[in-house]
Design a protein around this motif. Structure first.
Motif, short mmCIF file in Angstrom:
data_model
loop_
_atom_site.label_atom_id
_atom_site.label_comp_id
_atom_site.label_asym_id
_atom_site.label_seq_id
_atom_site.Cartn_x
_atom_site.Cartn_y
_atom_site.Cartn_z
N PRO A 222 0.79 -1.24 0.00
CA PRO A 222 0.00 0.00 0.00
C PRO A 222 0.81 1.28 0.00
CG PRO A 222 -0.09 -1.05 2.16
CD PRO A 222 0.59 -2.02 1.25
N LYS A 223 2.12 1.19 0.04
CA LYS A 223 2.98 2.35 -0.18
C LYS A 223 3.79 2.21 -1.47
CE LYS A 223 1.77 5.21 2.90
NZ LYS A 223 1.16 6.49 2.47
N GLY A 224 3.32 1.37 -2.37
CA GLY A 224 3.95 1.21 -3.66
C GLY A 224 5.17 0.32 -3.67
N GLU A 225 5.45 -0.33 -2.53
CA GLU A 225 6.64 -1.17 -2.44
C GLU A 225 6.39 -2.55 -3.04
OE1 GLU A 225 4.43 -2.01 1.47
OE2 GLU A 225 4.57 -0.45 -0.07
N LEU A 226 7.41 -3.12 -3.64
CA LEU A 226 7.31 -4.46 -4.20
C LEU A 226 7.39 -5.48 -3.06
CD1 LEU A 226 7.17 -6.19 -6.80
CD2 LEU A 226 9.67 -6.19 -6.82
N VAL A 227 6.32 -6.23 -2.85
CA VAL A 227 6.26 -7.23 -1.78
C VAL A 227 6.83 -8.55 -2.23
CG1 VAL A 227 4.68 -8.56 -0.29
CG2 VAL A 227 4.26 -6.12 -0.71
N ASN A 228 6.50 -8.96 -3.46
CA ASN A 228 6.97 -10.24 -3.97
C ASN A 228 6.79 -10.25 -5.48
OD1 ASN A 228 8.04 -12.80 -3.94
ND2 ASN A 228 6.29 -13.80 -2.99
N GLN A 229 7.62 -11.00 -6.19
CA GLN A 229 7.45 -11.17 -7.63
C GLN A 229 7.95 -12.54 -8.04
OE1 GLN A 229 9.85 -8.68 -10.22
NE2 GLN A 229 11.43 -8.45 -8.65
N SER A 230 7.41 -13.02 -9.13
CA SER A 230 7.80 -14.32 -9.64
C SER A 230 9.21 -14.25 -10.21
CB SER A 230 6.82 -14.77 -10.73
OG SER A 230 7.27 -15.96 -11.34
N SER A 231 9.98 -15.27 -9.88
CA SER A 231 11.36 -15.33 -10.39
C SER A 231 11.53 -16.41 -11.44
CB SER A 231 12.33 -15.58 -9.23
OG SER A 231 12.02 -16.81 -8.58
N VAL A 232 10.40 -17.05 -11.81
CA VAL A 232 10.46 -18.14 -12.79
C VAL A 232 9.56 -17.82 -13.96
CG1 VAL A 232 11.02 -19.90 -11.09
CG2 VAL A 232 8.63 -19.44 -11.61
N ASN A 233 9.98 -18.29 -15.12
CA ASN A 233 9.23 -18.04 -16.35
C ASN A 233 8.48 -19.31 -16.76
OD1 ASN A 233 8.35 -16.51 -18.53
ND2 ASN A 233 10.02 -17.23 -19.84
N GLU A 234 7.65 -19.79 -15.85
CA GLU A 234 6.90 -21.01 -16.12
C GLU A 234 5.61 -21.00 -15.32
OE1 GLU A 234 9.04 -23.97 -12.87
OE2 GLU A 234 9.88 -23.84 -14.90
N GLU A 235 4.72 -21.94 -15.65
CA GLU A 235 3.43 -22.01 -15.00
C GLU A 235 3.57 -22.23 -13.50
OE1 GLU A 235 -0.14 -23.68 -17.34
OE2 GLU A 235 0.56 -25.33 -16.09
N GLY A 236 2.76 -21.52 -12.72
CA GLY A 236 2.82 -21.70 -11.28
C GLY A 236 2.09 -20.59 -10.53
N ILE A 237 2.28 -20.58 -9.21
CA ILE A 237 1.59 -19.65 -8.31
C ILE A 237 2.61 -18.82 -7.55
CG2 ILE A 237 0.02 -19.44 -6.34
CD1 ILE A 237 -1.07 -22.22 -7.10
N LEU A 238 2.37 -17.52 -7.50
CA LEU A 238 3.14 -16.64 -6.63
C LEU A 238 2.28 -16.34 -5.40
CD1 LEU A 238 5.61 -14.70 -6.15
CD2 LEU A 238 4.16 -12.91 -7.13
N PRO A 239 2.64 -16.89 -4.22
CA PRO A 239 1.86 -16.61 -3.01
C PRO A 239 2.42 -15.40 -2.26
CG PRO A 239 3.43 -18.36 -2.58
CD PRO A 239 3.68 -17.91 -3.99
N ALA A 240 1.55 -14.76 -1.49
CA ALA A 240 2.00 -13.64 -0.65
C ALA A 240 1.03 -13.47 0.50
CB ALA A 240 2.10 -12.36 -1.46
N THR A 241 1.55 -13.17 1.66
CA THR A 241 0.72 -12.88 2.83
C THR A 241 0.61 -11.37 2.99
OG1 THR A 241 1.37 -14.93 3.94
CG2 THR A 241 0.45 -13.18 5.31
N LEU A 242 -0.61 -10.87 2.94
CA LEU A 242 -0.87 -9.43 3.07
C LEU A 242 -1.21 -9.14 4.52
CD1 LEU A 242 -3.09 -8.91 -0.12
CD2 LEU A 242 -0.59 -9.10 0.07
N LEU A 243 -0.46 -8.24 5.13
CA LEU A 243 -0.61 -7.96 6.56
C LEU A 243 -1.72 -6.95 6.81
CD1 LEU A 243 3.17 -7.71 7.55
CD2 LEU A 243 1.66 -9.71 7.63
N ALA A 244 -2.67 -7.34 7.64
CA ALA A 244 -3.80 -6.46 7.96
C ALA A 244 -3.34 -5.21 8.70
CB ALA A 244 -4.83 -7.23 8.79
N ASP A 245 -2.41 -5.37 9.65
CA ASP A 245 -1.96 -4.23 10.44
C ASP A 245 -1.38 -3.12 9.56
OD1 ASP A 245 -2.75 -5.38 12.77
OD2 ASP A 245 -0.75 -5.98 13.43
#
Length: 282
Positions: A222-245
């Motif tokens: 929410p401040k424009g910061e990169l939290v996570n990004q995919s590092s692979v160029n193939e099919e799959g899921i990028l998970p991330a935990t978003l903090l409520a606080d």
């Protein structure tokens, strides 16, 4: 946000005219997401049917179709919310929508229909005309599809309506360039200006016809910061935990630090009438 939220952003290949194959990929990845404790799983634009505007009239189905019914069962069985891109046909309408169906356990299907069509899509699709928000797993969220995110007003409307997470599914071809590099030029601003989390994902590989897609998945804070990004160029899921606080702290009414400003709270909407009256000279 009532609690921390675990989201997943999918890169996947989707073939035009091979709905059964695409469906199997979606359900397989949904099972993987459950094991990763994901609550909200977003698939790319037109993931169920494949993306190819010129074949749109031959593709897709209605929201009460067998495919949507089976995806609803998948959501129910796994206990997660699925956000699945599809070509939505409607009775009595010549051109379909580019839609994202929202499937949450114990609820009727909901839908977002792409409001801003790219110029190559205008001939083949009908634009949507609503900006709905959805709630599941203690989180309020909204969807915009690909081209939608070039229009800042849309993100502001969603945030003002209470959306805490924005999903940005894409069908961006390889010829458009590195998707992650391009996204970081403007999606960070959408998140920062509106104090929202934003998750983007893209198709990857071939559509079985004439297009190749570049993939890409990332999460912005929410401040424009990169939290996570995919590092692979193939099919799959990028998970991330978003903090409520994190987002609740920014949006609290008694904030005092500029570092934690919720900018929309200080807008002067009485000055913005020109925004809907002005037009660009074409």
């Amino acid at each position: 946000m009532k609690t921390d939220c675990r989201i997943g952003l999918v890169q996947m290949e989707s073939r035009v005219g091979e709905t059964e194959r695409n469906f199997q990929t979606i359900t397989r990845l949904a099972e993987v997401a459950q094991k990763q404790e994901v609550s909200l799983l977003c698939f790319p634009e037109c993931a169920l049917d494949g993306y190819s505007p010129q074949y749109a009239s031959e593709m897709g189905d209605t929201l009460d179709s067998t495919w949507v019914g089976q995806l609803r069962e998948c959501s129910q069985d796994l206990g997660i919310t699925l956000l699945v891109g599809m070509v939505e046909q409607r009775k009595g309408q010549n051109k379909p929508y580019i839609s994202h169906v929202i499937l949450t356990p114990n609820e009727e299907p909901n839908v977002y229909r792409k409001a801003h069509l790219g110029r190559s899509e205008l001939e083949y699709f009908t634009p949507g005309d609503e900006f709905p928000i959805f709630s599941a797993h203690g989180t309020t969220f909204a969807v915009g599809i690909c081209w939608d995110w070039h229009f800042p007003e849309m993100a502001a409307i969603y945030s003002l309506k209470g959306a805490e997470v924005l999903f940005a599914p894409h069908a961006s071809p390889l010829v458009a360039g590195d998707r992650k590099e391009i996204w970081l030029r403007y999606l960070g601003a959408r998140a920062y200006d509106n104090s929202v989390y934003l998750g983007a994902c893209n198709l990857i590989g071939s559509n079985g016809r004439t297009k190749e897609f570049s993939g890409g998945a990332l999460v912005i804070g929410p401040k424009g910061e990169l939290v996570n990004q995919s590092s692979v160029n193939e099919e799959g899921i990028l998970p991330a935990t978003l903090l409520a606080d994190r987002i609740n702290h920014i949006r609290r009414p008694d904030r005092t630090s500029m570092r934690d400003s919720f900018f929309l709270a200080d807008r002067r909407k009485e000055l913005y009438q020109e925004l809907i009256e002005l037009d660009i000279n074409r």
